[in-house]
Write a protein that holds these residues in place. Structure first.
Motif, PDB file in Angstrom:
ATOM      1  N   GLU A 189       0.836  -1.201   0.000  1.00 29.37           N
ATOM      2  CA  GLU A 189       0.000   0.000   0.000  1.00 29.37           C
ATOM      3  C   GLU A 189       0.868   1.247   0.000  1.00 29.37           C
ATOM      4  O   GLU A 189       0.651   2.183  -0.768  1.00 29.37           O
ATOM      5  CB  GLU A 189      -0.941  -0.023   1.210  1.00 29.37           C
ATOM      6  CG  GLU A 189      -1.944  -1.177   1.135  1.00 29.37           C
ATOM      7  CD  GLU A 189      -2.840  -1.244   2.353  1.00 29.37           C
ATOM      8  OE1 GLU A 189      -2.571  -0.504   3.334  1.00 29.37           O
ATOM      9  OE2 GLU A 189      -3.802  -2.036   2.326  1.00 29.37           O
ATOM     10  N   GLN A 190       1.846   1.257   0.865  1.00 22.04           N
ATOM     11  CA  GLN A 190       2.864   2.306   0.888  1.00 22.04           C
ATOM     12  C   GLN A 190       4.224   1.618   0.855  1.00 22.04           C
ATOM     13  O   GLN A 190       4.601   0.969   1.825  1.00 22.04           O
ATOM     14  CB  GLN A 190       2.740   3.167   2.151  1.00 22.04           C
ATOM     15  CG  GLN A 190       1.494   4.039   2.218  1.00 22.04           C
ATOM     16  CD  GLN A 190       1.520   5.142   1.160  1.00 22.04           C
ATOM     17  OE1 GLN A 190       2.587   5.594   0.737  1.00 22.04           O
ATOM     18  NE2 GLN A 190       0.338   5.564   0.715  1.00 22.04           N
ATOM     19  N   PRO A 191       4.961   1.703  -0.266  1.00 24.20           N
ATOM     20  CA  PRO A 191       6.263   1.024  -0.363  1.00 24.20           C
ATOM     21  C   PRO A 191       7.183   1.394   0.803  1.00 24.20           C
ATOM     22  O   PRO A 191       7.346   2.572   1.128  1.00 24.20           O
ATOM     23  CB  PRO A 191       6.820   1.526  -1.700  1.00 24.20           C
ATOM     24  CG  PRO A 191       5.616   1.893  -2.500  1.00 24.20           C
ATOM     25  CD  PRO A 191       4.630   2.435  -1.516  1.00 24.20           C
ATOM     26  N   ARG A 192       7.773   0.353   1.413  1.00 27.58           N
ATOM     27  CA  ARG A 192       8.647   0.587   2.555  1.00 27.58           C
ATOM     28  C   ARG A 192      10.111   0.476   2.199  1.00 27.58           C
ATOM     29  O   ARG A 192      10.979   0.932   2.958  1.00 27.58           O
ATOM     30  CB  ARG A 192       8.325  -0.420   3.665  1.00 27.58           C
ATOM     31  CG  ARG A 192       6.919  -0.281   4.257  1.00 27.58           C
ATOM     32  CD  ARG A 192       6.571  -1.473   5.113  1.00 27.58           C
ATOM     33  NE  ARG A 192       6.532  -2.695   4.308  1.00 27.58           N
ATOM     34  CZ  ARG A 192       6.300  -3.915   4.790  1.00 27.58           C
ATOM     35  NH1 ARG A 192       6.098  -4.071   6.091  1.00 27.58           N
ATOM     36  NH2 ARG A 192       6.277  -4.968   3.985  1.00 27.58           N
ATOM     37  N   THR A 193      10.415  -0.155   1.070  1.00 27.32           N
ATOM     38  CA  THR A 193      11.805  -0.319   0.644  1.00 27.32           C
ATOM     39  C   THR A 193      11.937   0.112  -0.806  1.00 27.32           C
ATOM     40  O   THR A 193      10.938   0.298  -1.516  1.00 27.32           O
ATOM     41  CB  THR A 193      12.248  -1.789   0.774  1.00 27.32           C
ATOM     42  OG1 THR A 193      11.477  -2.587  -0.153  1.00 27.32           O
ATOM     43  CG2 THR A 193      12.023  -2.302   2.189  1.00 27.32           C
ATOM     44  N   GLN A 194      13.170   0.260  -1.250  1.00 31.40           N
ATOM     45  CA  GLN A 194      13.415   0.615  -2.645  1.00 31.40           C
ATOM     46  C   GLN A 194      12.906  -0.479  -3.587  1.00 31.40           C
ATOM     47  O   GLN A 194      12.391  -0.178  -4.665  1.00 31.40           O
ATOM     48  CB  GLN A 194      14.921   0.853  -2.874  1.00 31.40           C
ATOM     49  CG  GLN A 194      15.434   2.149  -2.303  1.00 31.40           C
ATOM     50  CD  GLN A 194      14.757   3.358  -2.933  1.00 31.40           C
ATOM     51  OE1 GLN A 194      14.596   3.462  -4.151  1.00 31.40           O
ATOM     52  NE2 GLN A 194      14.334   4.296  -2.089  1.00 31.40           N
ATOM     53  N   GLU A 195      13.036  -1.725  -3.171  1.00 32.39           N
ATOM     54  CA  GLU A 195      12.560  -2.837  -4.007  1.00 32.39           C
ATOM     55  C   GLU A 195      11.047  -2.781  -4.162  1.00 32.39           C
ATOM     56  O   GLU A 195      10.510  -2.939  -5.271  1.00 32.39           O
ATOM     57  CB  GLU A 195      12.975  -4.173  -3.405  1.00 32.39           C
ATOM     58  CG  GLU A 195      12.577  -5.368  -4.267  1.00 32.39           C
ATOM     59  CD  GLU A 195      13.083  -6.681  -3.704  1.00 32.39           C
ATOM     60  OE1 GLU A 195      12.663  -7.032  -2.569  1.00 32.39           O
ATOM     61  OE2 GLU A 195      13.901  -7.347  -4.380  1.00 32.39           O
ATOM     62  N   GLU A 196      10.324  -2.559  -3.058  1.00 31.88           N
ATOM     63  CA  GLU A 196       8.866  -2.453  -3.125  1.00 31.88           C
ATOM     64  C   GLU A 196       8.436  -1.277  -3.986  1.00 31.88           C
ATOM     65  O   GLU A 196       7.467  -1.366  -4.738  1.00 31.88           O
ATOM     66  CB  GLU A 196       8.277  -2.329  -1.711  1.00 31.88           C
ATOM     67  CG  GLU A 196       8.315  -3.622  -0.916  1.00 31.88           C
ATOM     68  CD  GLU A 196       7.579  -3.493   0.412  1.00 31.88           C
ATOM     69  OE1 GLU A 196       7.078  -2.384   0.713  1.00 31.88           O
ATOM     70  OE2 GLU A 196       7.504  -4.499   1.140  1.00 31.88           O
ATOM     71  N   LYS A 197       9.169  -0.165  -3.855  1.00 32.95           N
ATOM     72  CA  LYS A 197       8.841   1.018  -4.668  1.00 32.95           C
ATOM     73  C   LYS A 197       9.035   0.721  -6.144  1.00 32.95           C
ATOM     74  O   LYS A 197       8.220   1.113  -6.986  1.00 32.95           O
ATOM     75  CB  LYS A 197       9.699   2.214  -4.264  1.00 32.95           C
ATOM     76  CG  LYS A 197       9.313   3.523  -4.977  1.00 32.95           C
ATOM     77  CD  LYS A 197      10.159   4.677  -4.493  1.00 32.95           C
ATOM     78  CE  LYS A 197       9.649   5.999  -5.089  1.00 32.95           C
ATOM     79  NZ  LYS A 197       9.541   5.980  -6.559  1.00 32.95           N
ATOM     80  N   TRP A 198      10.103  -0.004  -6.475  1.00 34.77           N
ATOM     81  CA  TRP A 198      10.359  -0.340  -7.885  1.00 34.77           C
ATOM     82  C   TRP A 198       9.253  -1.251  -8.427  1.00 34.77           C
ATOM     83  O   TRP A 198       8.753  -1.039  -9.539  1.00 34.77           O
ATOM     84  CB  TRP A 198      11.721  -1.029  -8.028  1.00 34.77           C
ATOM     85  CG  TRP A 198      11.999  -1.434  -9.442  1.00 34.77           C
ATOM     86  CD1 TRP A 198      12.457  -0.639 -10.462  1.00 34.77           C
ATOM     87  CD2 TRP A 198      11.775  -2.730 -10.014  1.00 34.77           C
ATOM     88  NE1 TRP A 198      12.542  -1.357 -11.621  1.00 34.77           N
ATOM     89  CE2 TRP A 198      12.131  -2.640 -11.383  1.00 34.77           C
ATOM     90  CE3 TRP A 198      11.321  -3.933  -9.506  1.00 34.77           C
ATOM     91  CZ2 TRP A 198      12.048  -3.728 -12.247  1.00 34.77           C
ATOM     92  CZ3 TRP A 198      11.234  -5.025 -10.357  1.00 34.77           C
ATOM     93  CH2 TRP A 198      11.593  -4.914 -11.713  1.00 34.77           C
ATOM     94  N   ILE A 199       8.866  -2.257  -7.636  1.00 37.72           N
ATOM     95  CA  ILE A 199       7.800  -3.170  -8.071  1.00 37.72           C
ATOM     96  C   ILE A 199       6.501  -2.391  -8.286  1.00 37.72           C
ATOM     97  O   ILE A 199       5.830  -2.544  -9.320  1.00 37.72           O
ATOM     98  CB  ILE A 199       7.567  -4.280  -7.023  1.00 37.72           C
ATOM     99  CG1 ILE A 199       8.808  -5.159  -6.907  1.00 37.72           C
ATOM    100  CG2 ILE A 199       6.354  -5.134  -7.406  1.00 37.72           C
ATOM    101  CD1 ILE A 199       8.781  -6.081  -5.704  1.00 37.72           C
ATOM    102  N   TYR A 200       6.145  -1.566  -7.319  1.00 36.66           N
ATOM    103  CA  TYR A 200       4.901  -0.784  -7.400  1.00 36.66           C
ATOM    104  C   TYR A 200       4.920   0.136  -8.615  1.00 36.66           C
ATOM    105  O   TYR A 200       3.942   0.190  -9.380  1.00 36.66           O
ATOM    106  CB  TYR A 200       4.728   0.023  -6.114  1.00 36.66           C
ATOM    107  CG  TYR A 200       3.377   0.698  -5.993  1.00 36.66           C
ATOM    108  CD1 TYR A 200       2.316   0.055  -5.362  1.00 36.66           C
ATOM    109  CD2 TYR A 200       3.157   1.976  -6.518  1.00 36.66           C
ATOM    110  CE1 TYR A 200       1.073   0.663  -5.250  1.00 36.66           C
ATOM    111  CE2 TYR A 200       1.920   2.586  -6.412  1.00 36.66           C
ATOM    112  CZ  TYR A 200       0.882   1.930  -5.778  1.00 36.66           C
ATOM    113  OH  TYR A 200      -0.348   2.539  -5.678  1.00 36.66           O
TER     114      TYR A 200
END
Length: 296
Positions: free
Chosen positions: A75-86
């Motif tokens: 819902e809210q990216p917590r890491t750089q990897e999650e942000k990239w996926i989102y």
């Protein structure tokens, strides 16, 4: 693969439970006064409840997938990897012309991903931790593009419609078999006896398994289209590389779980009985199809 497996299992469960309930309640006025079956009434009855079972499975598909695979929604990216996926899902979804799907990650040592949902503007795209660990970003992006392609192509809705028709015919012929067993073999002349209900439910289970060959064939055709979508949204080279990485991973016996073997995701091109039930074509065929398109 996970998307198809969850849908089919949910659909089978819904149909079996509905059939048992309907039989116990005596719903369905397709038995005439003389003891013969009214085939028109029976067919309408089966179409209504067959399609209903498939639609219920479709509407539950996202909810079931989240819980069965323990998907952690970003819902809210917590890491750089999650942000990239989102951000990758958002960019590819926009390029494909669909609404922003929910994005999630699930824990699995194998490289895997799936997309599901009842409409293309309210979908879920999830990737496994194994996929993120084993593949480069270009390959992961291509896999996400493949899943976005399933959503954009409306594969879940089309699958639900096909499954609904299959359900109807399974219910139809199972009841004819139950009628035959009850009337001809057991010589029951009044209403329906226990033989009808047992034979009908048993026939439904067997026919549903056999009918899954039709659904699996359709699923394999749609996988080629989703590969094309991944190649279009990202690049043919990235999509081919992702499939080659999957092939290398799944050719290792230690990497192959029973579930993956059952769904025929390995790279061999040999046709056998088990392959008829495979939801995915062999990886060699998928790679060859993309390479052939590249050569034009």
């Amino acid at each position: 693969m996970l998307r198809i497996a969850l849908f089919l299992l949910t659909n089978l469960a819904v149909i079996v439970v509905a059939s048992i309930t309907l039989n116990l309640l005596g719903v369905g006025h397709y038995l005439e006064a003389n003891g013969n079956l009214n085939l028109n009434s029976l067919l309408i009855f089966c179409l209504v409840f067959g399609m209903a079972g498939s639609m219920v499975s479709l509407l539950l598909s996202k909810w079931m997938a989240k819980r069965a695979m323990r998907v952690q929604i970003i819902e809210q990216p917590r890491t750089q990897e999650e942000k990239w996926i989102y951000d990758t899902v958002a960019r590819l979804a926009k390029k494909a012309g669909i609404g922003m799907p929910e994005v999630g990650i699930f824990h699995s040592p194998q490289s895997n991903a799936f997309a599901t949902g009842w409409n293309k503007n309210n979908a879920l795209v999830a990737v496994s931790t194994g996929l993120l660990q084993r593949m480069g970003r270009d390959e992961v992006e291509a896999v996400i593009g493949h899943e976005i392609g399933h959503v954009a192509n409306g594969d879940m809705v089309t699958l639900a419609l096909i499954q609904g028709v299959v359900n109807a015919f399974v219910m139809f012929f199972a009841r004819i078999i139950g009628h035959f067993v009850d009337r001809v073999l057991l010589k029951n002349e009044r209403g329906y006896g226990i033989g009808y209900y047992v034979a009908t439910i048993a026939a439904e289970i067997v026919l549903a398994i056999l009918a899954s060959v039709v659904v699996a064939w359709f699923s394999r055709r749609r996988e080629f289209r989703a590969d094309q979508a991944g190649a279009h949204l990202v690049s043919p080279a990235a999509m081919i590389s992702a499939l080659a990485s999957l092939k290398a991973e799944y050719e290792q016996p230690s990497e192959m779980t029973g579930e993956l073997v059952a769904f025929g995701i390995r790279g061999e091109g040999k046709m056998n009985f088990a392959a008829l039930f495979a939801s995915h074509p062999p990886l060699d065929q998928r790679i060859a199809a993309l390479q052939q398109q590249q050569s034009y």
